[in-house]
Enzyme design. Structure first.
Site, PDB file in Angstrom:
ATOM      1  N   GLU A  35       0.827  -1.206   0.000  1.00 42.57           N
ATOM      2  CA  GLU A  35       0.000   0.000   0.000  1.00 42.57           C
ATOM      3  C   GLU A  35       0.859   1.251   0.000  1.00 42.57           C
ATOM      4  OE1 GLU A  35      -2.488   1.189   3.133  1.00 42.57           O
ATOM      5  OE2 GLU A  35      -3.608   2.316   1.636  1.00 42.57           O
ATOM      6  N   THR A  80      -4.725  10.162  -1.358  1.00 44.76           N
ATOM      7  CA  THR A  80      -4.356  10.055   0.060  1.00 44.76           C
ATOM      8  C   THR A  80      -3.250  11.053   0.381  1.00 44.76           C
ATOM      9  OG1 THR A  80      -4.977   7.733   0.031  1.00 44.76           O
ATOM     10  CG2 THR A  80      -3.587   8.433   1.841  1.00 44.76           C
TER      11      THR A  80
HETATM   12  N1  HSE Z   1      -5.675   6.558   7.738  1.00 45.18           N
HETATM   13  C1  HSE Z   1      -5.302   6.973   6.412  1.00 45.18           C
HETATM   14  C2  HSE Z   1      -5.666   8.428   6.244  1.00 45.18           C
HETATM   15  C3  HSE Z   1      -6.057   6.192   5.367  1.00 45.18           C
HETATM   16  O1  HSE Z   1      -6.719   8.818   6.711  1.00 45.18           O
HETATM   17  O2  HSE Z   1      -4.906   9.170   5.643  1.00 45.18           O
HETATM   18  C4  HSE Z   1      -5.144   5.330   4.583  1.00 45.18           C
HETATM   19  O3  HSE Z   1      -4.629   4.284   5.352  1.00 45.18           O
END
Ligand code: HSE
Length: 291
Positions: free
Chosen positions: A120, A168
């Protein structure tokens, strides 16, 4: 040839930024693997035109590398990338489970979590376990540096995915680097409430615990119509509403009988903002499944 289905996931759930995640019963990615001399990747399905097939750039290439498992890998995407529904995590999780089996590597599900997270990281920049943990293990997961704790919860959820792309990386850039002590206190309370709700399969407690005043408001600005969609979902019976993962999907907890009205309210409100969207009426589901 082996086939594995790995589910969409929703990370954060408001108060559990980078820690909480849930497996959704659908949609899902399906990955097929067969032994080969080198890694090759073929991608079809939702958003496949945006996903590189070069093993150096694809999420499953790093997983095959980490498991020393060269294979011909076919990914059928049910979850489009940059959705906030754990698209890359689902492919990485499915590949990790499939290649572990294909080459008889003997890793436990929990051991496969950091391996899939490496995959990922190829697309999101950082390795986060909060999506890959539920994609591999199912249920509600709490992923910390010490490992993963899983709760077999069953709570109705509605995921609404607007036709907006939020990467992201961009969504992480807007996360505030400072918070007030009062927000820390509030977040601990909400996270504990949510976790208790998951243990009790209680949509009211889960929804109450989804509130977050630190990360979510900053990210909401990246999603056209978010505040109105959230309000409409509450009016339709949602017990909690927040951004799914890094967005743009929006996730709502509710009682079983309210799923349809919550989904419709979210769709209609995105539509009023000129944004196409689709809705998944779902619940907390299983992790990667071998066929
Ligand atoms: N927790 C992460 C975020 C999502 O909110 O940026 C991707 O793992």
């Amino acid at each position: 040839m082996l086939t594995v289905r790995a589910p969409a996931t929703s990370a954060n759930l408001g108060s559990g930024f980078d820690v909480f995640g849930v497996a959704l019963s659908h949609p899902a990615d399906v990955v097929r693997v067969e032994k080969a001399d080198e890694v090759t990747i073929e991608v079809t399905g939702a958003g496949s035109q945006y996903i590189p097939e070069d093993p150096e750039k694809n999420t499953v290439g790093a997983v095959a590398d980490a498991l020393d498992a060269p294979a011909r890998i076919k990914i059928d995407k049910g979850i489009r990338p940059a959705s906030g529904l754990g698209s890359s995590a689902a492919s990485a999780a499915a590949a990790a489970v499939a290649l572990n089996e294909l080459y008889d590597r003997g890793h436990s599900r929990e051991e496969l979590v950091p391996i899939a997270a490496k995959g990922e990281a190829v697309v999101s920049g950082d390795a986060h376990d909060d999506n890959v943990a539920p994609a591999i293990m199912g249920g509600f997961t709490i992923a910390t540096d010490d490992g993963v704790t899983k709760v077999d919860a069953d709570v109705p959820l509605v995921a609404c995915l607007p036709d907006i792309v939020v990467s992201t990386r961009d969504a992480r850039n807007v996360v505030p680097q400072r918070a007030k002590v009062s927000q820390l206190v509030e977040t601990v309370g909400n996270a504990a409430t949510l976790t208790t709700g998951m243990h009790r399969d209680d949509p009211e407690l889960v929804g109450q615990g989804m509130y977050d005043s630190v990360v979510t408001p900053a990210r909401a600005k990246l999603i056209d119509g978010y505040d109105d969609v959230r309000e409409a979902a509450f009016d339709a019976g949602a017990t909690g509403v927040t951004i799914s993962g890094a967005g743009p999907a929006v996730i709502a907890a509710c009682h079983e009988g309210d799923r349809r009205s919550v989904g419709t309210a979210m769709l209609e409100t995105f539509d009023a903002h000129g944004v196409d969207a689709r809705v998944h009426q779902t619940h907390i589901g299983d992790g990667a499944t071998l066929y």
